[in-house]
Design an enzyme around this catalytic site. Structure first.
Site, PDB file in Angstrom:
ATOM      1  N   GLU A   1       0.695  -1.166  -0.145  1.00 29.37           N
ATOM      2  CA  GLU A   1       0.115  -0.038  -0.082  1.00 29.37           C
ATOM      3  C   GLU A   1       0.746   1.225  -0.020  1.00 29.37           C
ATOM      4  OE1 GLU A   1      -2.459   0.497   3.440  1.00 29.37           O
ATOM      5  OE2 GLU A   1      -3.431   2.423   2.398  1.00 29.37           O
TER       6      GLU A   1
ATOM      7  N   ARG B   1       5.178 -12.708   9.814  1.00 32.69           N
ATOM      8  CA  ARG B   1       5.699 -11.517   9.738  1.00 32.69           C
ATOM      9  C   ARG B   1       7.123 -11.422  10.221  1.00 32.69           C
ATOM     10  NH1 ARG B   1       2.249  -7.404   9.065  1.00 32.69           N
ATOM     11  NH2 ARG B   1       3.461  -5.609   9.416  1.00 32.69           N
TER      12      ARG B   1
ATOM     13  N   LYS C   1       4.403   0.782   9.142  1.00 33.64           N
ATOM     14  CA  LYS C   1       4.501   1.896   8.577  1.00 33.64           C
ATOM     15  C   LYS C   1       3.879   3.043   9.603  1.00 33.64           C
ATOM     16  CE  LYS C   1       3.257   0.107   4.987  1.00 33.64           C
ATOM     17  NZ  LYS C   1       2.604  -0.063   3.624  1.00 33.64           N
TER      18      LYS C   1
HETATM   19  P1  ATP Z   1       2.755  -2.183   8.107  1.00 33.31           P
HETATM   20  O1  ATP Z   1       2.342  -3.189   9.112  1.00 33.31           O
HETATM   21  O2  ATP Z   1       4.212  -1.875   7.914  1.00 33.31           O
HETATM   22  O3  ATP Z   1       1.841  -1.018   7.606  1.00 33.31           O
HETATM   23  P2  ATP Z   1       1.444  -3.647   5.844  1.00 33.31           P
HETATM   24  O4  ATP Z   1       1.333  -5.035   5.845  1.00 33.31           O
HETATM   25  O5  ATP Z   1       0.249  -2.821   5.974  1.00 33.31           O
HETATM   26  O6  ATP Z   1       2.806  -3.079   6.767  1.00 33.31           O
HETATM   27  P3  ATP Z   1       1.595  -3.264   3.045  1.00 33.31           P
HETATM   28  O7  ATP Z   1       2.098  -2.307   2.175  1.00 33.31           O
HETATM   29  O8  ATP Z   1       0.208  -3.664   3.033  1.00 33.31           O
HETATM   30  O9  ATP Z   1       2.172  -3.162   4.367  1.00 33.31           O
HETATM   31  O10 ATP Z   1       2.424  -4.662   2.847  1.00 33.31           O
HETATM   32  C1  ATP Z   1       2.834  -5.093   1.497  1.00 33.31           C
HETATM   33  C2  ATP Z   1       3.312  -6.667   1.647  1.00 33.31           C
HETATM   34  O11 ATP Z   1       4.143  -6.713   2.429  1.00 33.31           O
HETATM   35  C3  ATP Z   1       2.210  -7.366   1.936  1.00 33.31           C
HETATM   36  O12 ATP Z   1       1.986  -8.655   1.541  1.00 33.31           O
HETATM   37  C4  ATP Z   1       2.586  -7.754   3.542  1.00 33.31           C
HETATM   38  O13 ATP Z   1       2.017  -8.837   4.089  1.00 33.31           O
HETATM   39  C5  ATP Z   1       4.006  -7.437   3.672  1.00 33.31           C
HETATM   40  N1  ATP Z   1       4.795  -7.214   4.745  1.00 33.31           N
HETATM   41  C6  ATP Z   1       4.488  -6.253   5.439  1.00 33.31           C
HETATM   42  N2  ATP Z   1       4.986  -6.212   6.760  1.00 33.31           N
HETATM   43  C7  ATP Z   1       5.783  -7.118   6.703  1.00 33.31           C
HETATM   44  C8  ATP Z   1       6.696  -7.831   7.599  1.00 33.31           C
HETATM   45  N3  ATP Z   1       6.960  -7.392   8.949  1.00 33.31           N
HETATM   46  N4  ATP Z   1       6.959  -9.146   7.405  1.00 33.31           N
HETATM   47  C9  ATP Z   1       6.822  -9.716   6.390  1.00 33.31           C
HETATM   48  N5  ATP Z   1       6.008  -9.255   5.446  1.00 33.31           N
HETATM   49  C10 ATP Z   1       5.456  -7.918   5.404  1.00 33.31           C
HETATM   50 MG    MG Z   2      -1.323  -2.778   4.955  1.00 30.09          MG
END
Ligand code: ATP
Ligand code: MG
Length: 571
Positions: free
Chosen positions: A48, A273, A283
């Protein structure tokens, strides 16, 4: 892929125990392909654009692009841009740069959920016509109340039985912008008593009068993640939709949407994760660090963002190796930051040329070295690999050494310089400290030494041994450089483990950035931003993006380990 370090694959090959082998996702894919359950491997990385990518995303990038590469498939880059309030083009640009840097190659398959808004809308009308979706006019608060709890079923909304015609009319008017934010939502009609709360008539669309960074003011309603993600996967023919564990309960809805619409069945699989000690990987928290000024920006080298790590000098290959070593698990765990440092050192040890710099200078005057004389010494770029060539470095009567390498009153086993002691100057000569000069305040201002002309290259003619080896820079040629020395951004392994009423910024390490004004030898002033170097005994550094030949700036990427022991053994 992996251009900067041949032999390192983008993909991970570690198993749950952390050793190299096959992880559960690769095992699953192999089996699917072998049994003909799937014909192709098509994955996607779906960020995102509401912040910069961080270490956790590196895991997801390496996994998605890695398995696609390993199984001869494809991986798309898809921006999951359904929340106009938090997303913007700056983030899109940064994400593209970071994914490419890590080695992700999405070819021409750069997609945006917002590209599907029209089709998502049509699918929503279809769900309404099927009696599988309805417009609800409860407030957000009421919807929450009606949802029930883990132990109690929810209640049906009084609007749940609106007819298809009324629903279509309201939904179209929602789209046309006739209602204020929050007046209505579109919900799937599933089961308010489901044991899975996600299935209790989840919201699919909400009204949001906001400008979107790609679609402008065209839309007044925006689809929610759960609805958007599965359809986007399906439209792109994604066979493996790999996501993190917190989406386990959403899988049922993912399947429901695709099955109900009867469209291509992508399949979701969850993995753990990545969490790393001494960092925050969310983020929301990273935005807070930037906005509250705890760091100097998204690419501050203390940030666990990919742009911060890159600026700090961490090679992409080291991150890929890190992700590979930590492996893939089905259960959450926390990886120690030292594992990352280990991978960085290992990678830089093989690739970074060596040089000498002084962080905290103390002048040395060699009284018996002819004034005005300069010797250009050939220093190997990598002492363990002479074939990599050498750098020419001047040696002269006046030098700088590290202030820490001298003690007027040395403790036992201090093998460095002290009054009367003899040490080796790396690659140069043996010197003996003859006199200590002090300024008016009594601080040591310079050391007067003598050198043994027979010891050129660092070995004595009579076989006399010295224990200590010091690095140095020739004073007349020394170039001043700003040295940025980093430490952990947080004082605690788990930054969220703070006293009640406090939050993670309260355990920020205020000494996480220390500035030093050091000296480098002149051959280093032209290092390009991002170029790595090992300053002997001090650590791995890289030229910062602020660096210019007139004013060189270096970031310490990571310290060395056991350097002393090594150098002393060699001596
Ligand atoms: P955040 O919690 O930092 O906002 P998010 O999951 O909302 O992270 P996205 O931009 O939606 O961020 O993530 C893009 C991809 O990266 C998704 O498939 C998500 O599952 C993966 N991802 C995000 N954070 C992690 C993490 N800590 N470990 C592994 N994969 C991750
Ligand atoms: Mg997200």
């Amino acid at each position: 892929m992996g251009k900067d370090a041949p032999g390192l694959s983008l993909g991970s090959n570690a198993n749950e125990a952390g050793g190299r082998g096959r992880d559960f996702i690769r095992a699953m894919i192999e089996e699917d392909l072998a049994l003909g359950r799937k014909k192709t491997v098509h994955t996607r990385f779906p960020p995102e654009p509401n912040g910069y990518l961080h270490l956790g995303h590196a895991k997801s990038i390496c996994l998605n692009f890695g398995v696609a590469e390993e199984f001869g498939g494809l991986c798309n880059l898809r921006f999951d841009d359904t929340n106009p309030l938090k997303e913007n083009q700056e983030y899109v640009d940064a994400i593209r740069k970071d994914v490419r840097w890590l080695g992700g190659d999405w070819g021409d398959r750069e997609y945006y959920a917002s590209d599907y808004f029209e089709r998502l809308y049509e699918f929503a009308e279809e769900l309404i016509r099927m009696g599988k979706a309805y417009v609800d006019s409860l407030s957000a608060e009421e919807i929450r109340e009606y949802r029930g709890t883990l132990t109690e079923p929810g209640k049906n909304s009084p609007y749940r039985d609106r007819g298809v015609k009324e629903n279509l009319d309201l939904f179209r008017r929602m789209r046309a912008g006739e209602f204020p934010d929050g007046a209505h939502v579109l919900r799937a009609k599933i089961d308010m008593a489901s044991s899975n709360i996600v299935m209790r008539d989840p919201v699919l669309y909400r009204i949001r009068h906001a400008e979107h960074h790609r679609t402008g003011n065209k839309w007044h309603i925006y689809p929610l993640y759960d609805y958007t993600h599965c359809i986007s996967d399906s439209l792109e023919g994604i066979t493996y939709s790999l996501c993190t564990l917190e989406f386990v309960n959403n899988r049922e809805l993912y399947d429901w949407v695709l099955d109900t619409l009867g469209i291509f069945r992508s399949e979701q699989t969850e993995f753990a994760r990545l969490s790393v000690t001494r960092t925050v990987l969310s983020k929301r928290k990273l935005i807070q660090l930037v906005e509250e000024g705890h760091v100097l920006g998204w690419d501050d080298p203390r940030m666990p963002t990919l742009s911060g790590l890159r600026r700090r000098g961490v090679p992409a290959a080291a991150l890929r190796e890190f992700v590979s070593r930590i492996g893939l698990a089905r259960a959450d765990n926390v990886v120690d930051y030292s594992m990352l440092e280990f991978c960085i050192r290992e990678c830089l040890n093989a690739t970074a040329p060596r040089a000498m710099a002084v962080l905290n200078p103390l002048k040395v005057i060699i009284e018996n070295y002819p004034e005005g004389r300069v010797e250009w010494l050939e220093l190997p770029l990598n002492p363990e690999r002479p074939e990599q060539g050498a750098r020419r470095v001047p040696f002269s009567r006046e030098l700088y050494i590290e202030r820490d390498d001298f003690r007027e009153d040395p403790p036992k086993k201090f093998f460095r310089l002290s009054p009367g002691s003899e040490v080796r100057l790396r690659f140069a000569y043996y010197v003996t400290c003859r006199e200590v000069q002090k300024d008016a305040q009594g601080n040591v201002s310079a050391l007067v030494c003598s050198y043994d002309p027979q010891s050129r290259g660092g070995g004595s003619a009579d076989g006399r041994k010295v224990r200590g080896t010091l690095h140095w820079v020739a004073a007349p040629y020394a170039v001043e450089a700003e040295m940025r020395l980093y430490d952990h951004l947080f004082l605690k392994d788990d930054p969220s483990d703070v006293d009640p009423g406090k939050s993670f910024p309260d355990c920020i390490n205020t000494d996480s950035l220390v500035l030093a004004s050091g000296f480098i030898d002149p051959s280093l002033r032209d290092l390009k931003p991002g170029e790595n170097i090992q300053f002997e005994r001090l650590g791995y550094f890289c030229a910062d993006s602020d660096s210019t030949p007139e004013r060189p700036v270096f970031n310490r990427t990571v310290t060395l380990k056991d350097t002393w022991a090594k150098l002393e053994k060699r001596g």
